[in-house]
Design an enzyme around this catalytic site. Structure first.
Site, mmCIF file in Angstrom:
data_model
loop_
_atom_site.group_PDB
_atom_site.id
_atom_site.type_symbol
_atom_site.label_atom_id
_atom_site.label_comp_id
_atom_site.label_asym_id
_atom_site.label_seq_id
_atom_site.Cartn_x
_atom_site.Cartn_y
_atom_site.Cartn_z
ATOM 1 N N LYS A 47 -2.066 -32.748 11.221
ATOM 2 C CA LYS A 47 -2.828 -32.337 12.412
ATOM 3 C C LYS A 47 -2.519 -33.330 13.533
ATOM 4 C CE LYS A 47 -7.595 -31.195 13.752
ATOM 5 N NZ LYS A 47 -9.012 -31.223 13.348
ATOM 6 N N SER A 64 -11.325 -26.659 13.780
ATOM 7 C CA SER A 64 -10.306 -27.016 14.734
ATOM 8 C C SER A 64 -8.900 -27.206 14.165
ATOM 9 C CB SER A 64 -10.727 -28.302 15.449
ATOM 10 O OG SER A 64 -10.742 -29.386 14.549
ATOM 11 N N SER A 117 -14.125 -28.297 10.347
ATOM 12 C CA SER A 117 -12.783 -28.149 10.919
ATOM 13 C C SER A 117 -11.634 -28.113 9.912
ATOM 14 C CB SER A 117 -12.505 -29.248 11.944
ATOM 15 O OG SER A 117 -13.120 -28.928 13.165
#
Lengths: 101, 469
Positions: B84, B159, B183
């Site tokens: 990420k 997210s 997330s």
């Protein structure tokens, strides 16, 4: 329902060092009022004898030896590598103090 | 050589050892898929081709020289990972999916990135996400939304949108994420992969861009629960840099496991398909001898409100460092969602409102923790939906931040209390989007999540699938 005013939004933005235009002020006023209105139902919870929780680890006063660790240090060049403006190996910032006029 | 890479760590490492393919072949194949599909899916922000090939060659040499012993020294040898874009990667651009950091190249790597490197992983790319990890759909990225590989008209969840989509699209074997309120679990659920949010304090956050420091946990995506376990073995533990870490591992030696069904997680607003899926999973676990019992967590309904006070408060503080001086761009470059959260946090912390909002939220957090602790005296784990619905359409919630925030209503409990939770895929909705559920357990009981999760995947003879893109 919580109704924030344009003045409230400008004040908050000022505290947070954000520059908002008038369009943004109107948009955020509605959205933030909605969100604050929603979270306000927390007021109905009885908490007079409850201690607040700021973290969940139960750890206290975690320390390490006060010694330099070269594995986790940056060179001066590395430390400055993210900035565009340097001066003699320092970060260059705008002046915040003015000379007496 | 290009081929469709295997979907588990075991198959990948067997193939490498038998020389069915090399690590360079793996990188070739993943890159080929990214180049073919990612113009459309938009799961990737930055590719790290050169360093990936360099590492792949090193992996191939190690396997040639040491054969199966290489895998003993390097447990994730040959495993291609996508991080990420919240994880600092030395020399590889790290943006937090925000234009504020669009040119930022870190001078050091996160602890977890270093641990993956040392375990033999190959870093291939940096994944798209909601900017600063603020969001539940991936649509808050300054680099554009990520699409769901199962149906490109739907969101991938957020997210950690790009991480989950990368795994579903077979761009990599594993991916990393951060979970501050769902997330990791929400995108895992929307994309049909396994997502682990570990105990707060078990995996280092050092070098991961901070969102809300009392809630952030560093997690990961895989296709099987067994792979999730293998990754956690590498990532967990103290590093001397993140002061919240504790080495702890609770193993429950009990012949009869009881799982609680918290009734407040099955209320109005929960999609029928999602609910049916969770109960189907419960019935399968019953067949394996697991006991189930209804339990009550009456303050669950306040969780998301507590979260939307504490989190913006911590966000406003953590994003205070972005002043455009030492790195990154000026504050006016922040997108709308970051501005909203900074202002919300500034408001609830400001004079006159601190007690009514922030302090009250911290107190209700204490009540929620006590309630969960009490329930765990009675049951060994909890089962619940991950989110009220499965993946929703792109654009459906973007104009209404409040309705977007409510996506995370079932995720909040684990973050507010610090307990671990695993999202496990199971089945599909009528429109062929993935469904699933989450299992939560007491702090440092990842072992319980793994045993229940593995039991479940064995019972359904789980075979990971890659959608037609």
């Amino acid at each position: 329902m919580t109704d924030l005013t344009n003045k409230d939004i400008s004040h908050i933005a000022d505290l947070a060092k954000l520059n908002l235009n008038s369009h943004e002020i109107v948009k955020f006023k509605k959205q933030l009022s909605d969100i604050i209105g929603y979270v306000s139902h927390l007021k109905e919870v009885e908490t007079s004898n409850v201690e607040p929780t700021s973290q969940t680890t139960n750890l206290k006063d975690v320390t390490r030896d006060d010694a330099a660790n070269s594995q986790n240090s940056l060179t001066q060049d590395e430390a400055l590598s993210g900035t565009e403006e340097t001066h003699n190996g320092y970060f260059k910032v705008s002046a915040i103090l003015e000379k007496d006029k | 050589m290009k081929f469709n890479p295997p979907l588990t760590i075991e198959e990948t490492q067997k193939g490498l050892l038998k020389k069915d393919f090399s690590a360079v072949d793996l990188v070739d194949s993943y890159l080929d898929r990214i180049k073919k599909y990612d113009k459309n899916l938009n799961a990737i922000i930055t590719l790290a081709e050169d360093s990936a090939y360099e590492k792949a060659k090193k992996v191939d040499r190690l396997i040639s020289d040491y054969k199966e012993n290489a895998f003993k020294d390097y447990p994730l040898l040959g495993v291609v990972v996508i991080h990420k874009d919240m994880f600092l990667t030395k020399g590889i651009r790290t943006t937090a999916a925000s234009n504020v950091l669009k040119d930022y190249i870190p001078s050091y790597s996160a602890t977890t990135v270093k641990k993956f490197d040392a375990a033999g992983c190959i870093t291939l790319a940096k994944a798209n996400c909601d900017a600063w990890a603020h969001g539940s759909s991936g649509e808050n990225s300054d680099f554009g939304p990520t699409k769901n590989p199962w149906n490109e008209n739907f969101v991938a969840g957020g997210s950690s949108s790009g991480s989950a989509a990368s795994l579903a699209a077979n761009y990599c074997l594993i991916a990393t994420g951060t979970d501050t309120c769902g997330s990791v679990r929400v995108p895992a659920n929307f994309c049909g992969v396994v997502g682990l949010k570990p105990t707060y304090g078990s995996v280092s956050r050092y070098g991961v861009i901070a969102m809300a420091s009392s809630l952030d946990s560093v997690g990961h995506f895989s296709r099987t629960v067994e792979d999730s376990r293998k990754i956690f073995e590498v990532t967990k533990g103290e590093d001397g840099l993140d002061a919240t870490l504790k080495n702890s591992n609770i193993i429950l030696d009990k012949s009869k496991i009881t799982v609680g069904i918290p009734k407040e997680f099955f209320v109005k607003g929960l999609d029928k398909d999602v609910e049916k899926g969770v109960f189907a999973a419960i019935n399968l676990l019953k067949k394996k001898g697991i006991n189930f019992k209804e339990v009550s967590l009456p303050h669950t309904k306040y969780g998301i409100s507590v979260y939307y006070i504490i989190q913006p408060a911590e966000v406003s503080s953590n994003l205070g460092r972005y002043d455009g001086i030492r790195f990154g761009d000026e504050r006016e470059v922040f997108g709308d969602e970051a501005k909203r959260r900074i202002m919300l946090g500034t408001y609830v912390l400001s004079a006159g409102y601190y007690d009514a909002y922030y302090n009250q939220a911290m107190k209700v957090r204490s009540i929620i923790i006590k309630e969960v602790d009490n329930v765990f005296k009675d049951v060994d784990a909890l089962i619940a939906p991950v989110a009220p619905t499965n993946a929703f359409k792109l654009g459906e919630k973007t104009n209404n931040p409040l309705s977007m925030y409510l996506t995370d209503i079932y995720a909040a409990t684990a973050n507010l209390t610090g307990i671990p939770s695993i999202a496990i895929p199971y089945g599909f909705s009528k429109n062929r989007l993935p469904l699933g559920f989450q299992i939560m357990a007491p702090k440092f009981s990842e072992d319980m999540l793994v045993s229940l999760g593995k039991m479940f995947q064995q019972e359904i003879s789980w075979k990971p699938e890659v959608p037609n893109i």
